[in-house]
Design a protein around this motif. Structure first.
Motif, short mmCIF file in Angstrom:
data_model
loop_
_atom_site.label_atom_id
_atom_site.label_comp_id
_atom_site.label_asym_id
_atom_site.label_seq_id
_atom_site.Cartn_x
_atom_site.Cartn_y
_atom_site.Cartn_z
N GLY A 268 -7.82 2.37 -30.00
CA GLY A 268 -8.54 1.38 -30.80
C GLY A 268 -10.03 1.61 -30.81
N GLU A 269 -10.71 0.77 -31.57
CA GLU A 269 -12.17 0.87 -31.69
C GLU A 269 -12.90 0.20 -30.52
N GLY A 270 -12.15 -0.43 -29.64
CA GLY A 270 -12.78 -1.09 -28.50
C GLY A 270 -13.34 -2.46 -28.81
N PHE A 271 -13.02 -3.00 -29.99
CA PHE A 271 -13.51 -4.33 -30.36
C PHE A 271 -12.91 -5.39 -29.45
N LYS A 272 -13.75 -6.30 -28.97
CA LYS A 272 -13.30 -7.42 -28.17
C LYS A 272 -13.79 -8.72 -28.81
N LEU A 273 -12.89 -9.65 -28.95
CA LEU A 273 -13.20 -10.94 -29.57
C LEU A 273 -14.24 -11.70 -28.75
N SER A 274 -15.14 -12.35 -29.44
CA SER A 274 -16.16 -13.15 -28.74
C SER A 274 -16.00 -14.64 -28.99
N SER A 275 -14.89 -15.04 -29.59
CA SER A 275 -14.77 -16.40 -30.11
C SER A 275 -14.83 -17.51 -29.07
N GLY A 276 -14.14 -17.35 -27.92
CA GLY A 276 -13.96 -18.47 -27.00
C GLY A 276 -15.21 -19.23 -26.64
N GLY A 277 -16.18 -18.56 -26.04
CA GLY A 277 -17.40 -19.24 -25.62
C GLY A 277 -18.24 -19.73 -26.78
N TRP A 278 -18.24 -18.97 -27.87
CA TRP A 278 -19.06 -19.37 -29.02
C TRP A 278 -18.46 -20.57 -29.75
N ILE A 279 -17.15 -20.68 -29.73
CA ILE A 279 -16.52 -21.87 -30.30
C ILE A 279 -16.93 -23.11 -29.50
N ALA A 280 -16.92 -22.97 -28.17
CA ALA A 280 -17.34 -24.08 -27.31
C ALA A 280 -18.79 -24.47 -27.60
N LEU A 281 -19.65 -23.47 -27.75
CA LEU A 281 -21.06 -23.75 -28.04
C LEU A 281 -21.23 -24.40 -29.41
N LEU A 282 -20.46 -23.94 -30.38
CA LEU A 282 -20.53 -24.52 -31.72
C LEU A 282 -20.24 -26.02 -31.69
N PHE A 283 -19.16 -26.38 -31.02
CA PHE A 283 -18.79 -27.80 -30.99
C PHE A 283 -19.72 -28.60 -30.08
N ALA A 284 -20.24 -27.99 -29.03
CA ALA A 284 -21.21 -28.68 -28.20
C ALA A 284 -22.47 -29.01 -29.00
N SER A 285 -22.91 -28.07 -29.83
CA SER A 285 -24.09 -28.33 -30.65
C SER A 285 -23.83 -29.43 -31.67
N LEU A 286 -22.60 -29.48 -32.21
CA LEU A 286 -22.26 -30.54 -33.16
C LEU A 286 -22.23 -31.90 -32.48
N VAL A 287 -21.79 -31.94 -31.24
CA VAL A 287 -21.79 -33.21 -30.49
C VAL A 287 -23.22 -33.70 -30.29
N VAL A 288 -24.13 -32.79 -29.95
CA VAL A 288 -25.54 -33.17 -29.77
C VAL A 288 -26.12 -33.66 -31.09
N LEU A 289 -25.81 -33.00 -32.18
CA LEU A 289 -26.30 -33.43 -33.49
C LEU A 289 -25.71 -34.79 -33.87
N ALA A 290 -24.47 -35.03 -33.48
CA ALA A 290 -23.87 -36.34 -33.74
C ALA A 290 -24.65 -37.45 -33.03
N TYR A 291 -25.07 -37.16 -31.81
CA TYR A 291 -25.87 -38.13 -31.06
C TYR A 291 -27.17 -38.45 -31.78
N ARG A 292 -27.81 -37.42 -32.31
CA ARG A 292 -29.07 -37.62 -33.01
C ARG A 292 -28.85 -38.31 -34.36
N LEU A 293 -27.77 -37.94 -35.04
CA LEU A 293 -27.52 -38.52 -36.36
C LEU A 293 -27.06 -39.97 -36.28
N ALA A 294 -26.55 -40.38 -35.12
CA ALA A 294 -26.14 -41.78 -34.96
C ALA A 294 -27.31 -42.73 -35.19
#
Length: 528
Positions: A268-294
């Protein structure tokens, strides 16, 4: 300068900084998640009525094996995208599809559930049609591997047993009771560190191809048997991962790719998925924005409303229904909707919530309905605006992120009636729960207590009817995440609006939506 003015200015600057950091985190995580798709051509098709997504390298010239990717119970092909992307980025053709009754498949599942000659046979015939489609793709070299998660892993293992031309099987959270020492060929079992029962079965499956090893002697990461005659088997254990998290782990996707590279003698090309941690960060940032938008939500009630319940009142109003609901429902038929398990949850929510509302009414001295409006004390226009804004964020913004990176979140038209019925079930519970746990004198910890009681109630229901509700404990982590996430939205919206009805309505819609789009549509034993 007035020290209070300095404090206020400092506080404003801190809030702006947090907002800015959340926006940066959102953009950065989105960039990385979309980068996983760079260089991959994705296109959609239908095989009969089955929606499929094909993943392959952009500008693909060489021929390569095709990998059929299937999801688990209540899953969708979107949940398996990490595996499909990993395969495509490493030179394979991945064909992901929605089973009958799941994801965006418009038709319900049928056949006897839990029987290999019932619904399982129907799903394997569906898989056969997808396999024929995959074989006919322009860049397919005719070789086939199958990969599935949970329910899909067992189905794929059985499918590979019945189809000798399947060269390799990868089971994620594999449960395959019909496996023998010869079939399926070249089997990899990948389980999470918290899936001990599946780890034990994985050891048993691998030990079948050995003459001198007991299951307890099987070492994770070690290959037993031979690729030459198709008896190769390996167990991989992904530490710190459970049944759902394993889908978003780069380690599980990479182990699947490495196994297929060995089976097909490819590099293979040696590609490794990076999704797990970045998905967590994406939703964490949305939670913070929800707090501000409230902060932009309008004030609905002043002073704030709610039961401001004492511990005694909390335990009575929420605790008694927690015990009564599963006992009341145990002898009753609850399979009234064309959806698996979800109909029971809708009824459980409805009965639990109704009992809570009756208890609240009793505590208020059997208040007449004509007095409710004054008790609620909500400005109707502001209530509508606040509810609409919060709904837009939950379904539009959070929903978009779920749709893109987690699972199929926006329903096909066939599921809309289910959503309406689910909402009728969830509304009493969340209205009663929000009113009970909010108010100027609300007890700290009241909100998590009532969610814990609800989960205990579901646990009692599972114990009383494990055969029908055994799936519910498997999605416990998802329930906990949802309760935490929407609990935060509830707290922030109440702090601003002063009225529990806003979050009560929004949470009822959000949970009804999740139930309606997640659980499989089911037509019964006979074809629809």
């Amino acid at each position: 300068m007035n020290p209070f003015t300095q404090l206020s200015a400092s506080s404003i600057e801190a809030r702006h900084l947090v907002t800015g950091l959340a926006i940066v985190a959102f953009a950065l995580s989105l960039f990385h998640l979309l980068s996983d798709r760079a260089g991959v051509e994705r296109w959609h098709a239908e095989v009969g009525s089955t929606p499929v997504t094909v993943y392959q390298p952009e500008g693909m010239q060489e021929q390569a094996p095709a990998v059929l990717v299937s999801h688990g119970f209540a899953g969708s092909r979107q949940m398996m995208e990490g595996f499909a992307l990993t395969m495509a980025q490493n030179g394979y053709i991945a064909v992901s599809f929605d089973y009958l009754g799941h994801g965006r498949h418009p038709e319900p599942l049928y056949g006897e559930l839990g029987e290999w000659d019932g619904a399982a046979a129907v799903l394997m015939e569906q898989t056969r049609q997808v396999m024929e489609f995959a074989r006919d793709l322009p860049n397919s070299d005719g070789r086939i591997a199958v990969l599935g998660h949970s329910l899909g892993s067992g189905l794929m293992a059985r499918f590979a047993q019945l189809n000798e031309d399947v060269d390799a099987t990868v089971g994620i959270s594999l449960f395959a009771p019909k496996t023998d020492e010869q079939t399926p060929k070249n089997l990899l079992s990948v389980v999470g560190g918290f899936e001990n029962r599946l780890k034990i079965q994985g050891q048993e499956l691998v030990a079948m191809v050995t003459d001198d090893h007991e299951p307890d002697d099987i070492r994770p990461g070690q290959t037993y048997g031979s690729f030459d005659d198709g008896t190769a088997r390996r167990l991989e254990v992904i530490r710190g991962i459970e049944h759902v998290g394993i889908l978003f782990s780069s380690r599980s996707a990479d182990q699947a790719r490495l196994w297929l590279d060995e089976v097909f003698d490819r590099s293979g090309e040696g590609f490794k998925l990076s999704s797990g941690g970045w998905i967590a960060l994406l939703f964490a940032s949305l939670v913070v924005l929800a707090y501000r938008l409230a902060a932009v939500l309008p004030v609905v009630s002043s002073p704030a409303r709610g039961a401001s319940a004492s511990w005694k009142k909390l335990l009575l109003v929420a605790g008694a229904p927690a015990l009564a609901t599963p006992i009341l429902l145990a002898p009753l038929p609850t399979e009234f909707l064309p959806v698996v398990v979800g109909d029971y949850l809708a009824v459980h929510f409805a009965v639990y919530g109704t009992l809570m509302l009756v208890a609240l009414w009793w505590y208020s001295g059997w208040q007449a309905p004509s007095q409710w409006y004054a008790t609620i004390g909500a400005d109707p226009k502001r209530l509508i605006v606040a509810t609409a804004l919060l709904l837009f964020f939950c379904l539009g913004v959070i929903g978009w992120a779920l749709e893109q990176f987690i699972t199929s979140f926006y329903p096909v038209s066939e599921r809309l009636p289910l959503l309406a019925v689910m909402f009728i079930g969830t509304l009493p519970f969340f209205l009663a729960d929000e009113w009970l746990t909010r108010g100027d004198g609300a007890k700290r910890g009241a909100y998590p207590l009532t969610k814990l009681l609800f989960l205990v109630s579901l646990g009692i229901a599972v114990a009383l009817d494990y055969e029908s509700l055994s799936f519910l404990p498997m999605i416990l982590p998802v329930w906990i995440i949802f309760f935490i996430l929407y609990g935060l939205f509830s707290r922030w919206s109440f702090r601003r609006t002063g009225n529990p009805l806003v979050a009560g309505i929004v949470n009822a819609v959000a949970f009804a939506w999740a139930l309606a789009v997640t659980f499989p549509m089911y037509a019964g034993v006979s074809p629809p």
